[in-house]
Write a protein that holds these residues in place. Structure first.
Motif, PDB file in Angstrom:
ATOM      1  N   GLU A 154      -0.160  10.277   2.431  1.00  9.39           N
ATOM      2  CA  GLU A 154       0.304   9.088   1.713  1.00  9.39           C
ATOM      3  C   GLU A 154       1.794   8.892   1.941  1.00  9.39           C
ATOM      4  O   GLU A 154       2.590   9.807   1.734  1.00  9.39           O
ATOM      5  N   PHE A 155       2.128   7.678   2.341  1.00  8.04           N
ATOM      6  CA  PHE A 155       3.518   7.285   2.556  1.00  8.04           C
ATOM      7  C   PHE A 155       3.797   6.025   1.754  1.00  8.04           C
ATOM      8  O   PHE A 155       2.920   5.172   1.588  1.00  8.04           O
ATOM      9  N   VAL A 156       5.017   5.903   1.286  1.00 10.21           N
ATOM     10  CA  VAL A 156       5.485   4.671   0.653  1.00 10.21           C
ATOM     11  C   VAL A 156       6.623   4.160   1.516  1.00 10.21           C
ATOM     12  O   VAL A 156       7.594   4.878   1.767  1.00 10.21           O
ATOM     13  N   LEU A 157       6.484   2.932   1.973  1.00  9.83           N
ATOM     14  CA  LEU A 157       7.468   2.308   2.844  1.00  9.83           C
ATOM     15  C   LEU A 157       8.206   1.236   2.056  1.00  9.83           C
ATOM     16  O   LEU A 157       7.558   0.337   1.489  1.00  9.83           O
ATOM     17  N   ILE A 158       9.500   1.333   1.997  1.00  6.70           N
ATOM     18  CA  ILE A 158      10.310   0.310   1.324  1.00  6.70           C
ATOM     19  C   ILE A 158      11.014  -0.495   2.407  1.00  6.70           C
ATOM     20  O   ILE A 158      11.757   0.054   3.214  1.00  6.70           O
ATOM     21  N   ASP A 159      10.746  -1.787   2.415  1.00  6.65           N
ATOM     22  CA  ASP A 159      11.345  -2.702   3.388  1.00  6.65           C
ATOM     23  C   ASP A 159      12.022  -3.818   2.595  1.00  6.65           C
ATOM     24  O   ASP A 159      11.404  -4.809   2.236  1.00  6.65           O
ATOM     25  N   ARG A 160      13.277  -3.615   2.294  1.00  2.00           N
ATOM     26  CA  ARG A 160      14.010  -4.588   1.466  1.00  2.00           C
ATOM     27  C   ARG A 160      14.206  -5.924   2.172  1.00  2.00           C
ATOM     28  O   ARG A 160      14.196  -6.962   1.525  1.00  2.00           O
ATOM     29  N   SER A 161      14.362  -5.913   3.496  1.00  2.00           N
ATOM     30  CA  SER A 161      14.556  -7.187   4.198  1.00  2.00           C
ATOM     31  C   SER A 161      13.316  -8.065   4.090  1.00  2.00           C
ATOM     32  O   SER A 161      13.423  -9.292   4.045  1.00  2.00           O
ATOM     33  N   ALA A 162      12.145  -7.459   4.028  1.00  2.00           N
ATOM     34  CA  ALA A 162      10.902  -8.215   3.837  1.00  2.00           C
ATOM     35  C   ALA A 162      10.565  -8.370   2.359  1.00  2.00           C
ATOM     36  O   ALA A 162       9.624  -9.086   2.017  1.00  2.00           O
ATOM     37  N   GLY A 163      11.314  -7.672   1.475  1.00  2.00           N
ATOM     38  CA  GLY A 163      11.023  -7.736   0.049  1.00  2.00           C
ATOM     39  C   GLY A 163       9.688  -7.115  -0.295  1.00  2.00           C
ATOM     40  O   GLY A 163       8.963  -7.600  -1.164  1.00  2.00           O
ATOM     41  N   ARG A 164       9.382  -5.998   0.366  1.00  2.00           N
ATOM     42  CA  ARG A 164       8.040  -5.426   0.234  1.00  2.00           C
ATOM     43  C   ARG A 164       8.097  -3.904   0.126  1.00  2.00           C
ATOM     44  O   ARG A 164       8.908  -3.245   0.753  1.00  2.00           O
ATOM     45  N   ILE A 165       7.170  -3.386  -0.673  1.00  2.00           N
ATOM     46  CA  ILE A 165       6.890  -1.956  -0.715  1.00  2.00           C
ATOM     47  C   ILE A 165       5.429  -1.815  -0.297  1.00  2.00           C
ATOM     48  O   ILE A 165       4.571  -2.581  -0.730  1.00  2.00           O
ATOM     49  N   THR A 166       5.179  -0.869   0.609  1.00  2.00           N
ATOM     50  CA  THR A 166       3.819  -0.679   1.129  1.00  2.00           C
ATOM     51  C   THR A 166       3.366   0.735   0.830  1.00  2.00           C
ATOM     52  O   THR A 166       4.066   1.702   1.114  1.00  2.00           O
ATOM     53  N   LEU A 167       2.197   0.826   0.241  1.00  2.00           N
ATOM     54  CA  LEU A 167       1.529   2.096   0.001  1.00  2.00           C
ATOM     55  C   LEU A 167       0.572   2.298   1.174  1.00  2.00           C
ATOM     56  O   LEU A 167      -0.342   1.495   1.378  1.00  2.00           O
ATOM     57  N   LEU A 168       0.803   3.339   1.961  1.00  2.00           N
ATOM     58  CA  LEU A 168       0.022   3.611   3.165  1.00  2.00           C
ATOM     59  C   LEU A 168      -0.702   4.935   2.972  1.00  2.00           C
ATOM     60  O   LEU A 168      -0.060   5.965   2.771  1.00  2.00           O
ATOM     61  N   VAL A 169      -2.030   4.892   3.011  1.00  2.00           N
ATOM     62  CA  VAL A 169      -2.834   6.103   2.886  1.00  2.00           C
ATOM     63  C   VAL A 169      -3.682   6.242   4.136  1.00  2.00           C
ATOM     64  O   VAL A 169      -4.379   5.295   4.539  1.00  2.00           O
ATOM     65  N   ALA A 170      -3.613   7.400   4.762  1.00  2.00           N
ATOM     66  CA  ALA A 170      -4.438   7.740   5.924  1.00  2.00           C
ATOM     67  C   ALA A 170      -5.238   8.976   5.545  1.00  2.00           C
ATOM     68  O   ALA A 170      -4.663  10.001   5.176  1.00  2.00           O
ATOM     69  N   ALA A 171      -6.550   8.872   5.616  1.00  2.00           N
ATOM     70  CA  ALA A 171      -7.374   9.986   5.157  1.00  2.00           C
ATOM     71  C   ALA A 171      -8.695  10.063   5.899  1.00  2.00           C
ATOM     72  O   ALA A 171      -9.071   9.145   6.633  1.00  2.00           O
ATOM     73  N   ASP A 172      -9.372  11.144   5.693  1.00  2.00           N
ATOM     74  CA  ASP A 172     -10.739  11.286   6.169  1.00  2.00           C
ATOM     75  C   ASP A 172     -11.536  11.995   5.096  1.00  2.00           C
ATOM     76  O   ASP A 172     -11.020  12.741   4.279  1.00  2.00           O
ATOM     77  N   ASP A 173     -12.799  11.694   5.111  1.00  2.00           N
ATOM     78  CA  ASP A 173     -13.697  12.302   4.122  1.00  2.00           C
ATOM     79  C   ASP A 173     -15.058  12.519   4.732  1.00  2.00           C
ATOM     80  O   ASP A 173     -15.308  12.193   5.845  1.00  2.00           O
TER      81      ASP A 173
END
Length: 173
Positions: A154-173
């Motif tokens: 799990e990563f959280v990306l903060i991109d202030r120029s785009a005014g966005r926070i993105t929650l990125l989850v990469a997983a397998d099950d």
């Protein structure tokens, strides 16, 4: 700030939707991205992380249940044990290294999947102002059936120029 984060869009990349030469290579792997709009006058990274954790979109077990507004789980973890201080600031290079290792753990992926991952994942990492990696929770934080995920990144990306926070989850099950 919780109420000031606005869910704008989501993306889901399911590896099963791509043709692999070896059917065992894809397993049940996927990437889920949730994009939330941050206000122009937002606080620091810790405040943004706290707002994200408090947001309804964060209440997702990533095991088929979807977002549950009253949910008590986040991925494999008990929600109550996820706090801003368990996220580690990481570089673009480190986050790309972790994700690339996970993506290619069984060898190269099909070109179409690589293109989608580049656009949705790696291009976003490249422009993020800050990147945080969920780490350091330990076994006591894993909920009653949280071990359904073999790998959970799990990563959280903060991109202030785009005014966005993105929650990125990469997983397998």
């Amino acid at each position: 700030m919780e109420n000031q984060l606005t869910h704008e869009a989501s993306a889901f990349i399911n590896f099963r939707n791509y043709k692999f030469q070896d059917s065992k290579s894809h397993g049940y792997r996927w990437v889920n991205l949730k994009h939330l709009r941050i206000p122009a006058e937002s606080g620091g990274a810790q405040e943004l992380l706290a707002a994200l954790i408090g947001h309804e979109q964060f209440r997702d077990d990533y095991a088929g249940g979807g977002v549950l507004s009253e949910g008590s789980r986040h991925g494999p973890y008990w929600l109550r044990l996820v706090a801003p201080d368990v996220y580690e600031a990481v570089s673009r290079e480190r986050s790309a290294y972790v994700l690339r290792g996970w993506v290619n753990q069984f060898g190269d992926v099909p070109a179409a999947l690589e293109a989608d991952l580049q656009q949705e994942v790696f291009d976003r990492l490249a422009v993020a102002d800050r990147i945080y990696y969920l780490s350091g929770l330990g076994d006591e934080a894993i909920h009653d059936w949280g071990r359904v995920h073999e790998h959970f990144h799990e990563f959280v990306l903060i991109d202030r120029s785009a005014g966005r926070i993105t929650l990125l989850v990469a997983a397998d099950d």
